[in-house]
Design an enzyme around this catalytic site. Sequence first.
Site, PDB file in Angstrom:
ATOM      1  N   GLY A   1       8.982 -22.260  15.917  1.00 23.90           N
ATOM      2  CA  GLY A   1       8.501 -23.544  16.945  1.00 23.90           C
ATOM      3  C   GLY A   1       8.167 -24.147  15.861  1.00 23.90           C
TER       4      GLY A   1
ATOM      5  CE  LYS B   1      -2.163  -3.170  -0.108  1.00 22.83           C
ATOM      6  NZ  LYS B   1      -2.327  -4.272  -0.176  1.00 22.83           N
TER       7      LYS B   1
ATOM      8  CG  ASP C   1      -2.273 -15.994   5.359  1.00 22.75           C
ATOM      9  OD1 ASP C   1      -3.758 -15.913   4.900  1.00 22.75           O
ATOM     10  OD2 ASP C   1      -1.342 -15.625   4.143  1.00 22.75           O
TER      11      ASP C   1
ATOM     12  N   GLY D   1      -0.754 -16.861  -6.680  1.00 19.60           N
ATOM     13  CA  GLY D   1      -1.411 -17.131  -5.129  1.00 19.60           C
ATOM     14  C   GLY D   1      -0.589 -17.588  -4.471  1.00 19.60           C
ATOM     15  NE  ARG D   2       1.329 -15.338   1.177  1.00 22.35           N
ATOM     16  CZ  ARG D   2       2.737 -14.728   1.003  1.00 22.35           C
ATOM     17  NH1 ARG D   2       3.597 -14.722  -0.142  1.00 22.35           N
ATOM     18  NH2 ARG D   2       2.968 -15.322   2.077  1.00 22.35           N
TER      19      ARG D   2
ATOM     20  CD  GLU E   1      -5.752 -15.212 -14.857  1.00 19.52           C
ATOM     21  OE1 GLU E   1      -4.510 -14.147 -13.085  1.00 19.52           O
ATOM     22  OE2 GLU E   1      -6.312 -16.456 -14.052  1.00 19.52           O
TER      23      GLU E   1
ATOM     24  CG  HIS F   1     -24.537  17.050  -0.137  1.00 19.10           C
ATOM     25  ND1 HIS F   1     -24.376  15.883  -1.087  1.00 19.10           N
ATOM     26  CD2 HIS F   1     -24.393  17.957  -0.467  1.00 19.10           C
ATOM     27  CE1 HIS F   1     -23.933  17.395  -2.393  1.00 19.10           C
ATOM     28  NE2 HIS F   1     -23.925  18.470  -1.454  1.00 19.10           N
TER      29      HIS F   1
HETATM   30  P1  FAD Z   1       1.675 -14.911   7.685  1.00 18.83           P
HETATM   31  O1  FAD Z   1       1.595 -12.775   7.441  1.00 18.83           O
HETATM   32  O2  FAD Z   1       1.880 -15.084   6.711  1.00 18.83           O
HETATM   33  O3  FAD Z   1       3.086 -14.775   9.070  1.00 18.83           O
HETATM   34  C1  FAD Z   1       2.861 -15.853   9.517  1.00 18.83           C
HETATM   35  C2  FAD Z   1       4.328 -15.588  10.609  1.00 18.83           C
HETATM   36  O4  FAD Z   1       5.043 -17.177  11.259  1.00 18.83           O
HETATM   37  C3  FAD Z   1       5.700 -14.744  10.339  1.00 18.83           C
HETATM   38  O5  FAD Z   1       6.098 -14.011  10.206  1.00 18.83           O
HETATM   39  C4  FAD Z   1       6.642 -16.803   9.873  1.00 18.83           C
HETATM   40  O6  FAD Z   1       7.952 -15.845  10.176  1.00 18.83           O
HETATM   41  C5  FAD Z   1       6.347 -16.799  11.866  1.00 18.83           C
HETATM   42  N1  FAD Z   1       6.451 -18.680  11.224  1.00 18.83           N
HETATM   43  C6  FAD Z   1       6.203 -19.122  10.460  1.00 18.83           C
HETATM   44  N2  FAD Z   1       6.559 -20.613  10.479  1.00 18.83           N
HETATM   45  C7  FAD Z   1       6.863 -20.483  12.125  1.00 18.83           C
HETATM   46  C8  FAD Z   1       7.533 -20.677  12.934  1.00 18.83           C
HETATM   47  N3  FAD Z   1       7.500 -22.754  12.261  1.00 18.83           N
HETATM   48  N4  FAD Z   1       7.897 -20.700  13.767  1.00 18.83           N
HETATM   49  C9  FAD Z   1       8.408 -19.506  14.927  1.00 18.83           C
HETATM   50  N5  FAD Z   1       7.516 -18.283  13.386  1.00 18.83           N
HETATM   51  C10 FAD Z   1       7.410 -19.384  11.815  1.00 18.83           C
HETATM   52  N6  FAD Z   1      -4.940  -8.681   3.228  1.00 18.83           N
HETATM   53  C11 FAD Z   1      -4.905  -8.081   3.538  1.00 18.83           C
HETATM   54  O7  FAD Z   1      -6.082  -8.493   4.256  1.00 18.83           O
HETATM   55  N7  FAD Z   1      -5.070  -6.415   2.770  1.00 18.83           N
HETATM   56  C12 FAD Z   1      -4.193  -6.355   2.030  1.00 18.83           C
HETATM   57  O8  FAD Z   1      -4.014  -5.588   1.558  1.00 18.83           O
HETATM   58  C13 FAD Z   1      -3.112  -7.485   1.865  1.00 18.83           C
HETATM   59  N8  FAD Z   1      -2.320  -7.482   0.392  1.00 18.83           N
HETATM   60  C14 FAD Z   1      -0.520  -8.573   0.327  1.00 18.83           C
HETATM   61  C15 FAD Z   1       0.191  -7.748  -0.046  1.00 18.83           C
HETATM   62  C16 FAD Z   1       1.021  -9.188  -0.157  1.00 18.83           C
HETATM   63  C17 FAD Z   1       2.498  -8.393  -1.726  1.00 18.83           C
HETATM   64  C18 FAD Z   1       0.790 -10.311   0.169  1.00 18.83           C
HETATM   65  C19 FAD Z   1       1.818 -11.428  -0.051  1.00 18.83           C
HETATM   66  C20 FAD Z   1       0.033 -10.369   1.061  1.00 18.83           C
HETATM   67  C21 FAD Z   1      -1.467  -9.479   1.624  1.00 18.83           C
HETATM   68  N9  FAD Z   1      -2.336  -9.736   1.890  1.00 18.83           N
HETATM   69  C22 FAD Z   1      -2.995  -8.905   2.490  1.00 18.83           C
HETATM   70  C23 FAD Z   1      -2.534 -11.154   2.421  1.00 18.83           C
HETATM   71  C24 FAD Z   1      -1.853 -10.784   3.868  1.00 18.83           C
HETATM   72  O9  FAD Z   1      -0.725 -10.661   3.877  1.00 18.83           O
HETATM   73  C25 FAD Z   1      -2.113 -12.518   4.765  1.00 18.83           C
HETATM   74  O10 FAD Z   1      -3.231 -12.687   4.568  1.00 18.83           O
HETATM   75  C26 FAD Z   1      -1.860 -12.181   6.096  1.00 18.83           C
HETATM   76  O11 FAD Z   1      -0.173 -12.009   6.417  1.00 18.83           O
HETATM   77  C27 FAD Z   1      -1.484 -13.671   6.811  1.00 18.83           C
HETATM   78  O12 FAD Z   1      -1.722 -13.502   8.212  1.00 18.83           O
HETATM   79  P2  FAD Z   1      -1.130 -15.081   9.211  1.00 18.83           P
HETATM   80  O13 FAD Z   1      -0.683 -14.354  10.439  1.00 18.83           O
HETATM   81  O14 FAD Z   1      -1.949 -16.229   9.032  1.00 18.83           O
HETATM   82  O15 FAD Z   1       0.229 -15.690   8.561  1.00 18.83           O
HETATM   83  P1  NAI Z   2      -4.400 -14.455  -6.005  1.00 25.92           P
HETATM   84  O1  NAI Z   2      -5.138 -15.822  -6.222  1.00 25.92           O
HETATM   85  O2  NAI Z   2      -4.980 -13.561  -6.301  1.00 25.92           O
HETATM   86  O3  NAI Z   2      -4.333 -14.514  -7.998  1.00 25.92           O
HETATM   87  C1  NAI Z   2      -3.221 -15.686  -8.334  1.00 25.92           C
HETATM   88  C2  NAI Z   2      -3.325 -15.597 -10.242  1.00 25.92           C
HETATM   89  O4  NAI Z   2      -2.614 -16.209 -10.868  1.00 25.92           O
HETATM   90  C3  NAI Z   2      -5.537 -16.310 -10.432  1.00 25.92           C
HETATM   91  O5  NAI Z   2      -5.893 -15.334 -11.499  1.00 25.92           O
HETATM   92  C4  NAI Z   2      -4.664 -17.141 -11.412  1.00 25.92           C
HETATM   93  O6  NAI Z   2      -5.768 -18.026 -11.702  1.00 25.92           O
HETATM   94  C5  NAI Z   2      -3.375 -16.728 -11.620  1.00 25.92           C
HETATM   95  N1  NAI Z   2      -2.392 -18.017 -11.979  1.00 25.92           N
HETATM   96  C6  NAI Z   2      -1.923 -19.546 -11.576  1.00 25.92           C
HETATM   97  N2  NAI Z   2      -1.301 -20.525 -12.014  1.00 25.92           N
HETATM   98  C7  NAI Z   2      -1.128 -19.562 -12.931  1.00 25.92           C
HETATM   99  C8  NAI Z   2       0.015 -19.932 -14.050  1.00 25.92           C
HETATM  100  N3  NAI Z   2       0.671 -20.978 -14.534  1.00 25.92           N
HETATM  101  N4  NAI Z   2       0.038 -19.040 -15.446  1.00 25.92           N
HETATM  102  C9  NAI Z   2      -0.707 -17.717 -15.074  1.00 25.92           C
HETATM  103  N5  NAI Z   2      -1.746 -17.575 -14.750  1.00 25.92           N
HETATM  104  C10 NAI Z   2      -1.894 -18.713 -12.921  1.00 25.92           C
HETATM  105  O7  NAI Z   2      -2.513 -14.487  -5.581  1.00 25.92           O
HETATM  106  P2  NAI Z   2      -1.698 -13.842  -5.607  1.00 25.92           P
HETATM  107  O8  NAI Z   2      -1.862 -11.970  -5.687  1.00 25.92           O
HETATM  108  O9  NAI Z   2      -0.764 -14.441  -5.733  1.00 25.92           O
HETATM  109  O10 NAI Z   2      -1.953 -13.420  -4.338  1.00 25.92           O
HETATM  110  C11 NAI Z   2      -2.321 -14.402  -2.961  1.00 25.92           C
HETATM  111  C12 NAI Z   2      -3.121 -13.509  -2.299  1.00 25.92           C
HETATM  112  O11 NAI Z   2      -2.327 -12.338  -1.328  1.00 25.92           O
HETATM  113  C13 NAI Z   2      -4.182 -13.518  -2.544  1.00 25.92           C
HETATM  114  O12 NAI Z   2      -4.765 -14.664  -2.878  1.00 25.92           O
HETATM  115  C14 NAI Z   2      -4.844 -13.258  -1.252  1.00 25.92           C
HETATM  116  O13 NAI Z   2      -5.178 -13.311  -0.613  1.00 25.92           O
HETATM  117  C15 NAI Z   2      -3.365 -12.255  -0.751  1.00 25.92           C
HETATM  118  N6  NAI Z   2      -3.654 -10.614  -1.288  1.00 25.92           N
HETATM  119  C16 NAI Z   2      -4.458  -9.793  -1.026  1.00 25.92           C
HETATM  120  C17 NAI Z   2      -4.348  -8.606  -0.823  1.00 25.92           C
HETATM  121  C18 NAI Z   2      -5.335  -7.737  -0.704  1.00 25.92           C
HETATM  122  O14 NAI Z   2      -6.477  -7.944   0.121  1.00 25.92           O
HETATM  123  N7  NAI Z   2      -5.543  -6.277  -1.061  1.00 25.92           N
HETATM  124  C19 NAI Z   2      -3.233  -7.626  -1.910  1.00 25.92           C
HETATM  125  C20 NAI Z   2      -2.488  -9.362  -2.406  1.00 25.92           C
HETATM  126  C21 NAI Z   2      -2.536 -10.387  -1.878  1.00 25.92           C
END
Ligand code: FAD
Ligand code: NAI
Length: 476
Positions: free
Chosen positions: A122, A58, A323, A282-283, A214, A455
């Site tokens: 952990g 962001k 997640d 995706g993740r 995509e 408004h």
């Molecule tokens: P995580 O945030 O992944 O945290 C897990 C933690 O556990 C990490 O610190 C890791 O080091 C630690 N860990 C893992 N294994 C171990 C272990 N064995 N021992 C100790 N520590 C460990 N979501 C939104 O809602 N809004 C957004 O705008 C948004 N933008 C995003 C942008 C990007 C580029 C990405 C990649 C993700 C985005 N997300 C967004 C998704 C969001 O980041 C995740 O849904 C969120 O961080 C998940 O939280 P979590 O606590 O489950 O795991």
């Molecule tokens: P995503 O699931 O949003 O999108 C992945 C895209 O890749 C999909 O459209 C899928 O069809 C495509 N894809 C998969 N395999 C492919 C291939 N082989 N070739 C071409 N396209 C392919 O996943 P993304 O963008 O990686 O983000 C991961 C997650 O992180 C999101 O699902 C979301 O949960 C979180 N996130 C949330 C944000 C927010 O809330 N604003 C911002 C960024 C991430």
Amino acid sequence: MSQFDVVVIGAGPGGYIAAIRAAQLGFKTACIDAGVNKAGDAPALGGTCLNVGCIPSKALLQSSEHFHAAKHDFAEHGITVGSVKFDAAKMIERKDAIVTKLTGGIKFLFQKNKVESLFGKGSLKGRNGDLWQVEVDDKGKKTIIEAKHVIIATGSIPRPLPLIEIDNVNVLDNEGALNLTKVPKKLGVIGSGVIGLEMGSVWKRVGSEVIILEALPTFLAAADQQIAKEAFKVFTKEQGLVIELGVKLNEIKNSKKGVTVSYEVDGQAKEETFDKLIVSIGRIPNTEGLNAEAVGLEKDERGFIKVDAECHTNLPNVWAIGDVVRGPMLAHKASDEGVAVAERIAGQKPHLDFNTIPFVIYTDPEIAWVGKTEEQLKAEGIEYKKGTSGFGANGRALGLGKAKGTVKVLACAKTDRVLGVHMIGPMVSELVAEGVMSMEFSASSEDIARIVHAHPTLSEVLHEAALAVDKRALHG
Ligand code: FAD
Ligand code: NAI
């Protein structure tokens, strides 16, 4: 050996919030996290969200939006700024400062709430009577602690693409995409999901040529398709993002020349060479190193830790959130599950409704929604009414210079209860909260229509859309 009531593994938005809530409820709580800062020389709390996800993305979106506005939009306000220059390294420096401030903030919150913060990996070792033994591995220095309850919040990692390895030099995951200190001339993105669109927008605004590839034939398949179609048009026709749908990747080569991607669309072979390639497909859940198999912690076929509706795993007093379990991978979902689990441990009866979790994509215009899409309602055979209204004639949106987009309210045909709210437009990330609140309180579209909206505000568009459900829009 230290003993705790609750031990949380992972300090992302799921884990750190769970730990704080557990401590607030009077439990002796520890939180173990293995995350390190960008330099790799100090622990960094906050997980993906704060370090390499929500917050840094962001920050970059805002910087790039300012640059774009200074270059293209200021003139119509009568502002002349001469030649506008962009310094990518400075943008990254600002982003890093925000990350450092917020990750440090969690350290402070842990101290304030008396959560013991432990650095290391952990893992579950087994049971000692009623207690779980958890190992903390700080670079080989191993300690065992014991806890009555364990909350696993280990998050997710990027889904790998078998065709190419991430090196975070030319082929980037989210971490690399958030750390480019030079604007790539030509940027490729695999996946037009949330990361692809947000990161593609950042680098396009500051001058990259961006091509997104995509696999699916449908753009933003999870979103309401009226909104998705409007978004596709704006991103491709007005903003110049190239988005190829229905792509089949054949080969990816990473060489000194750049990253060459060979692919097919509609049976036609194509090839592009990029300076940088972002892979965002995706993740996947992160359970590595937890010792899950040895202690019998069950996972589903996709590798998520199996939990019931209350986030119990199959093991007694072991919970999992965020997640690493089913449901949307969103920070607010992770945090709310964390709160709910801490409260359940305290014997309370919290409830989390997955149908009212908001989704936001922080492009410009932003996209946000809550509840069912029209496609879902049709598939489920639910009769509905809809009302739509646009930002085009909204005074606040015109003043902001962002008079683009639509709000759609979907309500039950019989009861008028709001079933979904879908938006594309300025700051709809904030407006969606009204839709969430309406659904949580079982509001009807008439309830929204009868609420006084200030408004001139953007919220008037949601008001008009609610009025339009009953065909009585005043400005439509
Ligand atoms: P995580 O945030 O992944 O945290 C897990 C933690 O556990 C990490 O610190 C890791 O080091 C630690 N860990 C893992 N294994 C171990 C272990 N064995 N021992 C100790 N520590 C460990 N979501 C939104 O809602 N809004 C957004 O705008 C948004 N933008 C995003 C942008 C990007 C580029 C990405 C990649 C993700 C985005 N997300 C967004 C998704 C969001 O980041 C995740 O849904 C969120 O961080 C998940 O939280 P979590 O606590 O489950 O795991
Ligand atoms: P995503 O699931 O949003 O999108 C992945 C895209 O890749 C999909 O459209 C899928 O069809 C495509 N894809 C998969 N395999 C492919 C291939 N082989 N070739 C071409 N396209 C392919 O996943 P993304 O963008 O990686 O983000 C991961 C997650 O992180 C999101 O699902 C979301 O949960 C979180 N996130 C949330 C944000 C927010 O809330 N604003 C911002 C960024 C991430």
